[in-house]
Design a protein around this motif. Structure first.
Motif, short mmCIF file in Angstrom:
data_model
loop_
_atom_site.label_atom_id
_atom_site.label_comp_id
_atom_site.label_asym_id
_atom_site.label_seq_id
_atom_site.Cartn_x
_atom_site.Cartn_y
_atom_site.Cartn_z
N ASP A 268 0.83 -1.20 0.00
CA ASP A 268 0.00 0.00 0.00
C ASP A 268 0.86 1.26 0.00
O ASP A 268 1.94 1.28 0.60
CB ASP A 268 -0.93 0.04 1.22
N ILE A 269 0.37 2.30 -0.66
CA ILE A 269 1.05 3.60 -0.69
C ILE A 269 0.14 4.63 -0.04
O ILE A 269 -1.05 4.72 -0.37
CB ILE A 269 1.38 4.01 -2.14
N TYR A 270 0.70 5.38 0.89
CA TYR A 270 -0.03 6.46 1.56
C TYR A 270 0.64 7.79 1.21
O TYR A 270 1.87 7.90 1.25
CB TYR A 270 -0.02 6.26 3.08
N LEU A 271 -0.18 8.78 0.87
CA LEU A 271 0.38 10.09 0.59
C LEU A 271 -0.62 11.18 0.96
O LEU A 271 -1.83 10.97 0.97
CB LEU A 271 0.79 10.20 -0.89
N SER A 272 -0.07 12.33 1.28
CA SER A 272 -0.90 13.50 1.55
C SER A 272 -0.27 14.70 0.87
O SER A 272 0.96 14.78 0.75
CB SER A 272 -1.04 13.74 3.06
N VAL A 273 -1.10 15.63 0.44
CA VAL A 273 -0.60 16.82 -0.26
C VAL A 273 -1.63 17.95 -0.12
O VAL A 273 -2.83 17.70 -0.04
CB VAL A 273 -0.32 16.50 -1.75
N HIS A 274 -1.12 19.17 -0.05
CA HIS A 274 -1.98 20.36 -0.06
C HIS A 274 -2.07 20.86 -1.50
O HIS A 274 -1.03 21.12 -2.13
CB HIS A 274 -1.40 21.45 0.83
N VAL A 275 -3.29 21.01 -2.02
CA VAL A 275 -3.47 21.59 -3.35
C VAL A 275 -4.14 22.95 -3.19
O VAL A 275 -5.04 23.13 -2.35
CB VAL A 275 -4.31 20.67 -4.27
N VAL A 276 -3.68 23.92 -3.96
CA VAL A 276 -4.10 25.32 -3.79
C VAL A 276 -5.09 25.71 -4.88
O VAL A 276 -4.85 25.48 -6.07
CB VAL A 276 -2.88 26.25 -3.84
N PHE A 277 -6.21 26.32 -4.46
CA PHE A 277 -7.23 26.81 -5.38
C PHE A 277 -7.30 28.34 -5.31
O PHE A 277 -6.71 28.97 -4.42
CB PHE A 277 -8.61 26.23 -5.02
N SER A 278 -8.08 28.89 -6.22
CA SER A 278 -8.41 30.31 -6.13
C SER A 278 -9.39 30.48 -4.98
O SER A 278 -10.22 29.61 -4.71
CB SER A 278 -9.03 30.79 -7.45
N ILE A 279 -9.29 31.62 -4.31
CA ILE A 279 -10.16 31.87 -3.15
C ILE A 279 -11.63 31.93 -3.54
O ILE A 279 -12.52 31.75 -2.70
CB ILE A 279 -9.72 33.18 -2.44
N SER A 280 -11.89 32.13 -4.84
CA SER A 280 -13.27 32.21 -5.30
C SER A 280 -13.85 30.84 -5.67
O SER A 280 -15.03 30.73 -5.97
CB SER A 280 -13.36 33.14 -6.52
N THR A 281 -13.03 29.79 -5.63
CA THR A 281 -13.51 28.45 -5.98
C THR A 281 -14.44 27.93 -4.89
O THR A 281 -14.13 28.02 -3.70
CB THR A 281 -12.33 27.47 -6.14
N SER A 282 -15.58 27.40 -5.31
CA SER A 282 -16.54 26.88 -4.33
C SER A 282 -16.02 25.58 -3.72
O SER A 282 -15.18 24.89 -4.31
CB SER A 282 -17.90 26.63 -5.00
N LEU A 283 -16.51 25.27 -2.53
CA LEU A 283 -16.10 24.04 -1.86
C LEU A 283 -16.49 22.83 -2.70
O LEU A 283 -15.73 21.86 -2.77
CB LEU A 283 -16.75 23.97 -0.47
#
Length: 297
Positions: free
Chosen positions: A238-253
């Motif tokens: 198994d492979i586990y990974l985590s990462v933060h991806v950045v959106f525009s502040i106007s992008t809806s949830l």
């Protein structure tokens, strides 16, 4: 019972039979090389038992005691296997050096050669079977087991050649010399097992090539403006990974969540032979510098 588990049980039974034959003949003949081969087969049996145990238990679903499953059983087994192999190799090395110093007498050479020929045929058949199972299932444990028994073909062949040479030349020093060679080879083979198992238990990051593939995939995502804090580790297959991806502040949830799901699927497809667990953090702006400052303090 899954075919992978059946394969490990068959490997265990065959290894047990080889141990019984080689150990009996090795004691009768006094051949260090045959005894070394018997101990090697004993280790094969232990390895196959560990593989069965790992396959049987590592696939169990996470529960209240093991929230992330039991995949660490595989690297734990690898460390134990490697340690046993190394200790046995040291014993073989000691025995071979003692016989070389004191002199060795080998009897019943015909019987020794017979058992080694039988071992070659049986081991070759087992390798063919394990390769078939590995090709059908793609299981990494079975592939490793097949590779391990392939190395046994080489050692069994070397022992047989030494016995033939001794028969025609009476150069008995070849026997303990080969025992030394086998012990060195066993330690050399055990080192990667121990190293990989320890690194996996310590949650070491994936290899640079795999991390590079992940970064390349993330860099091509047009729906995000960037990414940071990529962390990876492996547990068994198994492979586990985590990462933060950045959106525009106007992008809806909602839109950000849909993009996150798409990236998670792409990461899983990046490693088709593994089960990938990806944790995607959805950032409305680039907070990498803020996180860096918090870590420093």
């Amino acid at each position: 019972m899954r075919i992978e588990q059946k394969a490990t049980l068959i490997s265990t039974v065959i290894a047990f039979l080889l141990v019984a034959f080689k150990l009996t003949v090795g004691i009768i003949s006094g051949s260090v090389a045959v005894l070394a081969s018997a101990i090697d087969s004993l280790l094969d049996m232990v390895v196959s038992l560990f593989n069965y145990f790992a396959l049987h238990n590592s696939d169990k679903e996470p529960d209240e005691h093991f929230n992330f499953g039991r995949r660490k059983l595989e690297p734990l087994a690898a460390v134990i296997e490697g340690t046993i192999i190394s200790l046995s190799a040291l014993f073989i090395l000691y025995t071979a050096i003692s016989k070389m110093v004191q002199g060795s007498v080998i009897e019943h050479l015909d019987l020794s050669m017979g058992v080694m020929v039988a071992s070659l045929v049986i081991t070759a058949s087992l390798v063919l079977f394990l390769n078939y199972v590995a090709g059908k299932t793609g299981n990494m444990v079975i592939r490793a087991d097949a590779l391990h028994y392939k190395t046994d073909l080489l050692t069994n062949g070397a022992v047989l050649i030494s016995l033939v040479v001794i028969t025609f030349t009476e150069y008995t020093f070849i026997d303990p010399l080969l025992g030394i060679g086998i012990s060195v080879y066993m330690i050399y083979s055990a080192y990667p097992l121990i190293k990989e198992g320890i690194l996996m238990l310590l949650d070491a990051a994936l290899d640079p090539e795999s991390v590079g593939k992940i970064n390349k995939l993330l860099n091509t995502q047009i729906d995000i403006s960037g990414h940071h804090d990529l962390r990876t580790r492996r547990s068994g297959s198994d492979i586990y990974l985590s990462v933060h991806v950045v959106f525009s502040i106007s992008t809806s949830l909602y839109d950000a969540h849909m993009v996150g799901d798409k990236i998670e699927l792409s990461l899983k497809n990046l490693f088709p032979e593994n089960t990938v667990y990806a944790l995607i953090h959805l950032d409305p702006y680039d907070d990498s510098e803020e996180n860096h400052i918090e870590k420093e303090h």
